[in-house]
Design an enzyme around this catalytic site. Structure first.
Site, PDB file in Angstrom:
ATOM      1  N   GLU A 116      -3.540  -4.255  -3.811  1.00 51.28           N
ATOM      2  CA  GLU A 116      -3.530  -4.857  -2.484  1.00 51.28           C
ATOM      3  C   GLU A 116      -4.877  -5.524  -2.268  1.00 51.28           C
ATOM      4  O   GLU A 116      -5.916  -4.846  -2.327  1.00 51.28           O
ATOM      5  CB  GLU A 116      -3.264  -3.816  -1.383  1.00 51.28           C
ATOM      6  CG  GLU A 116      -1.861  -3.233  -1.453  1.00 51.28           C
ATOM      7  CD  GLU A 116      -1.470  -2.398  -0.233  1.00 51.28           C
ATOM      8  OE1 GLU A 116      -0.289  -2.432   0.141  1.00 51.28           O
ATOM      9  OE2 GLU A 116      -2.344  -1.712   0.330  1.00 51.28           O
ATOM     10  N   GLN A 139       5.165   5.897  -3.198  1.00 52.39           N
ATOM     11  CA  GLN A 139       5.080   5.637  -1.759  1.00 52.39           C
ATOM     12  C   GLN A 139       6.447   5.722  -1.095  1.00 52.39           C
ATOM     13  O   GLN A 139       6.605   6.319  -0.029  1.00 52.39           O
ATOM     14  CB  GLN A 139       4.471   4.247  -1.544  1.00 52.39           C
ATOM     15  CG  GLN A 139       4.200   3.909  -0.081  1.00 52.39           C
ATOM     16  CD  GLN A 139       3.463   2.574   0.078  1.00 52.39           C
ATOM     17  OE1 GLN A 139       3.142   1.909  -0.904  1.00 52.39           O
ATOM     18  NE2 GLN A 139       3.181   2.200   1.313  1.00 52.39           N
ATOM     19  N   THR A 171      -9.293   3.433  -5.000  1.00 50.27           N
ATOM     20  CA  THR A 171      -9.506   2.319  -4.089  1.00 50.27           C
ATOM     21  C   THR A 171     -10.806   1.691  -4.541  1.00 50.27           C
ATOM     22  O   THR A 171     -11.822   2.382  -4.673  1.00 50.27           O
ATOM     23  CB  THR A 171      -9.609   2.804  -2.627  1.00 50.27           C
ATOM     24  OG1 THR A 171      -8.409   3.513  -2.292  1.00 50.27           O
ATOM     25  CG2 THR A 171      -9.781   1.640  -1.667  1.00 50.27           C
ATOM     26  N   HIS A 222       1.684  -9.863   6.266  1.00 53.30           N
ATOM     27  CA  HIS A 222       1.999  -8.732   5.373  1.00 53.30           C
ATOM     28  C   HIS A 222       2.969  -7.769   6.056  1.00 53.30           C
ATOM     29  O   HIS A 222       3.970  -7.360   5.454  1.00 53.30           O
ATOM     30  CB  HIS A 222       0.703  -8.021   4.981  1.00 53.30           C
ATOM     31  CG  HIS A 222       0.909  -6.766   4.188  1.00 53.30           C
ATOM     32  ND1 HIS A 222       1.465  -6.771   2.916  1.00 53.30           N
ATOM     33  CD2 HIS A 222       0.652  -5.465   4.481  1.00 53.30           C
ATOM     34  CE1 HIS A 222       1.531  -5.520   2.473  1.00 53.30           C
ATOM     35  NE2 HIS A 222       1.044  -4.719   3.392  1.00 53.30           N
ATOM     36  N   GLU A 251      -7.620  -6.669  -0.173  1.00 49.95           N
ATOM     37  CA  GLU A 251      -8.069  -6.366   1.181  1.00 49.95           C
ATOM     38  C   GLU A 251      -9.539  -6.718   1.345  1.00 49.95           C
ATOM     39  O   GLU A 251     -10.267  -6.913   0.369  1.00 49.95           O
ATOM     40  CB  GLU A 251      -7.878  -4.861   1.481  1.00 49.95           C
ATOM     41  CG  GLU A 251      -6.458  -4.364   1.285  1.00 49.95           C
ATOM     42  CD  GLU A 251      -6.176  -3.029   1.969  1.00 49.95           C
ATOM     43  OE1 GLU A 251      -6.951  -2.627   2.860  1.00 49.95           O
ATOM     44  OE2 GLU A 251      -5.166  -2.393   1.599  1.00 49.95           O
TER      45      GLU A 251
HETATM   46 CA   LIG Z   1      -3.655  -0.934   2.011  1.00 48.87          CA
HETATM   47 MG   LIG Z   2      -6.318   3.183  -1.910  1.00 54.22          MG
END
Ligand SMILES: [Ca+2]
Ligand SMILES: [Mg+2]
Ligand SMILES: [Ca+2]
Ligand SMILES: [Mg+2]
Ligand code: NI
Lengths: 437, 437
Positions: A211, A252, A269, A145, A213
């Site tokens: 994302e 971002q 999240t 990544h 994760e």
């Molecule tokens: Ca992340």
């Molecule tokens: Mg987050």
């Protein structure tokens, strides 16, 4: 060992798993009757059921030497008290549960009243975050990544930041907006740099990404001023969960220099509802990637390992079929959670029970293993085609759901092939439209 | 209005202040006798005393319409429950306390038993953090500080990052390591780039710095997915405190690209024990700096103001006298806390009761107003000379204490000159040696 309940071999929740969660039932909740208000209770998953830990504890069944001294640790809706008891308590609870749920043990199997109270069909429950989150830190631990991001934003010759191979890069994240799977998330508004006018504007994010994760849930921590050695850090880790670190790429890009990502990362999240213990993952250990150059002593591990956990991300457009967009594996991660914990605490920072460490986007070496849309579409150059005529995606559209899954064993290859499946369930979230400006 | 206690005019804690804190007494604590174990209790400061809020509440003295319905809000050691009640409760509590503590009101003044229970000499108490910290975010809101850092690390022509004038830049900080004034802090170890060998090494930080900041304590928050408008945000803010954002500059330099400061900032962040309410600071409002270029609508404020708060930082070497190293003022800050709250929540991130927003290093325009050693010594080129033969400092030595003070009014110029002093007490911390590697 077989459970006394029949478990579909394809279930994430074999008796070898027993991940921890928190549930309520729609009408009643917990062990309340249909008229009782919803009550949250701690549980483990087994096949198509949840097993109420509070009910088993009230029946006196956690009678081992550690848990008998903490007879109320499951009489709450957060695992933190239990997690803070440490590894001996976690091992004892697991051994007790495996015995109680096995076909050869009568205590629960033959107690119809207790079974009715303690075993609840999963189809009847709502799942909640099973622990109270302390601080949340997100790392950047996949070399694939980091390399891909570097190639896209800098140059292949300097793809990895100079410090990347020497320390697990991470940033402090936002704990307040951690939500459980199933919670809809809302496209954020943001300040972005308008490409046409080259001026900052406020508008709904036009580059919502996921994302994929893996999250590490800290069971015990350290005092401020002390450190957790990499070698012993696994004993502080309660378990792992799936995580979708929802990201706003245009926000971002404009905000992140010089102090890092902020509003691009703090609006949601998402965690799977199940925390799978390290003990359940033990049979799926595999060697972690060799680190070359070698790392400084505080990051060295005598026994350096990760886990062979299949990870997938899919997009499910409204009304459409699901399209698998990433197929990766946790074994590709370069920095281990013990190394992250050691680095995080090396300067004396204290980790606490309930802290979450994110692995960062878990990409693997192949193009289909790129675990966010930024990478997967190579910055938009190669959009993902969805099945069933739902068009293509560079970034997510309103109404799209992202579904992250993870499992070890249960067939399908890998180090745990042939073992009973140990899965995380889903981390699922649907993207709702942005509020009006 | 005069208090029935005699208050030194030089005291930070006039009856116009009444900042909130949490205390215990060494032998007994709270209202316990000398034999009772230390108990923490909420209080306000008045002159050389603390006034126990729990004791006044148990005596039925918070009898206003809001607080009479929340008769246990001070029967705890954290302000969070009270803060979550919102501005009407804060105003009522302040009005009640001012009345009870005034020379013209008999209820407390003439009740010897209650006075003995509720009014405790400050010299007898230990102060604690008076609220439970949720998330902590540190901003970078002083234009002078950002400009100076830019000139040192980049170039005077591009000193401010391009986004700096368009949004209040901030990063998520670490809540677990927030400590109260008086707590010793330990020089962190860290991974740094060794200049001589140009390789990363692990060693004690060689560049421990302070950052003089003001902290904003959120009283109420917002739901995930909603936003706090800049114009109304002041109503969500409970009060301000002093903050020392201890920093490890060598660690910071090596770690911070690309995701921002991490271990350089997470080993200790120190707060004053007193939270001064916005209501107490109201008389010291002054215009905030004009923002040019103008900001996007979500950051606009109809009534844009900061506060005239004198801020100082001193270094006190072991055994030596104190040297004043920075004299600044909060009025120099470019982005206001309401703007920070508006930006933080613009994408839907939720702020919660007890969240802390740091202003960033509060530098002013003059060289003596540079509010951290990095700036003050211009990256080490111009060390600070200490008084009393204690040598000079580029960064801090083991045994040095940093003392941050802040006050409005009470003489000494500024918008509040002539008003009774409203001060924050001290934010003091002593640097201990690093643990062995
Ligand atoms: Ca992340
Ligand atoms: Mg987050
Ligand atoms: Ca700072
Ligand atoms: Mg700090
Ligand atoms: Ni109320």
């Amino acid at each position: 060992m077989e459970a006394f309940l029949e478990i579909d071999p394809a279930s994430d929740f074999s008796i070898d798993n027993l991940p921890y969660g928190c549930y309520s039932t729609r009408g009643g909740g917990g062990n309340g009757g249909a008229a009782a208000p919803p009550r949250r209770a701690l549980c483990v998953a087994l096949g198509n059921s949840v097993v109420d830990l509070g009910a088993l504890q009230r029946a006196g069944l956690f009678s081992g030497p550690v848990l008998s001294k903490h007879a109320d640790c499951f009489q709450t809706d957060a695992l933190n008290g239990f997690m803070a008891l440490g590894q001996p308590a976690w091992r004892e609870a697991r051994a007790t549960l495996r015995r109680l749920l096995s076909a050869s043990e009568a205590a629960l199997r033959d107690d119809a009243a207790l079974r009715a109270e303690a075993i609840v069909p999963m189809s009847d429950v709502t799942l909640h975050l099973p622990f109270s989150v302390g601080d949340y830190t997100d790392f950047y631990a996949s070399r694939y990544h980091a390399h891909n991001c570097g190639v896209m934003f800098r140059d292949a010759s300097v793809a990895l930041p100079r410090n990347w191979l020497h320390l697990p890069i991470g940033y402090h994240g936002r704990a307040s907006s951690i939500v459980v799977s199933g919670t809809p998330v809302q496209r954020p508004r943001g300040q972005v740099l308008d490409a046409a006018s080259d001026t900052p504007v406020m508008r709904p994010c036009a580059a919502v990404d996921f994302e994929l994760e893996v999250a590490c849930v800290m069971g015990t921590g350290n005092e401020l001023g002390s450190s957790i050695p990499a070698d012993g850090a696994a004993a502080s880790i309660f378990g792992l969960a799936l995580m979708n670190d929802w990201s706003a790429r245009d926000v971002q890009q404009w905000e992140m220099l010089p102090l890092g990502p902020f509003n691009s990362k703090n609006w949601a999240t998402q965690l799977s509802p199940w925390v799978v213990t390290l003990e359940a993952l033990e049979p799926f250990r595999c060697d972690a990637p060799v680190q070359e150059p070698g790392v400084l002593p505080y990051l060295r591990e005598a026994d350096r390992h990760v886990y062979d956990i299949n990870l997938t991300a899919s997009i499910l457009p409204e009304g459409g079929p699901e399209t698998l967009v990433a197929e990766s594996n946790y074994k590709h991660i370069y920095w281990t959670f013990p190394q992250m914990a050691a680095h995080h605490t090396f300067g004396g920072c204290n980790l606490r029970t309930g802290d979450v460490l994110g692995s960062g986007t878990c990409s693997g070496p192949g193009p289909n293993q790129r675990a966010c849309l930024l990478e997967r579409t190579w910055g938009g150059k190669d959009p993902v085609k969805l099945e069933g005529g739902a068009g293509q995606r560079t970034y997510l559209r309103d109404g799209d759901s992202v579904v992250i899954r993870g499992w070890a064993g249960g067939g399908g290859g890998g180090g745990g092939a042939g073992r009973r499946r140990v899965g995380f369930g889903e981390c699922r979230g649907k993207l709702l439209p942005s509020p009006a400006l």
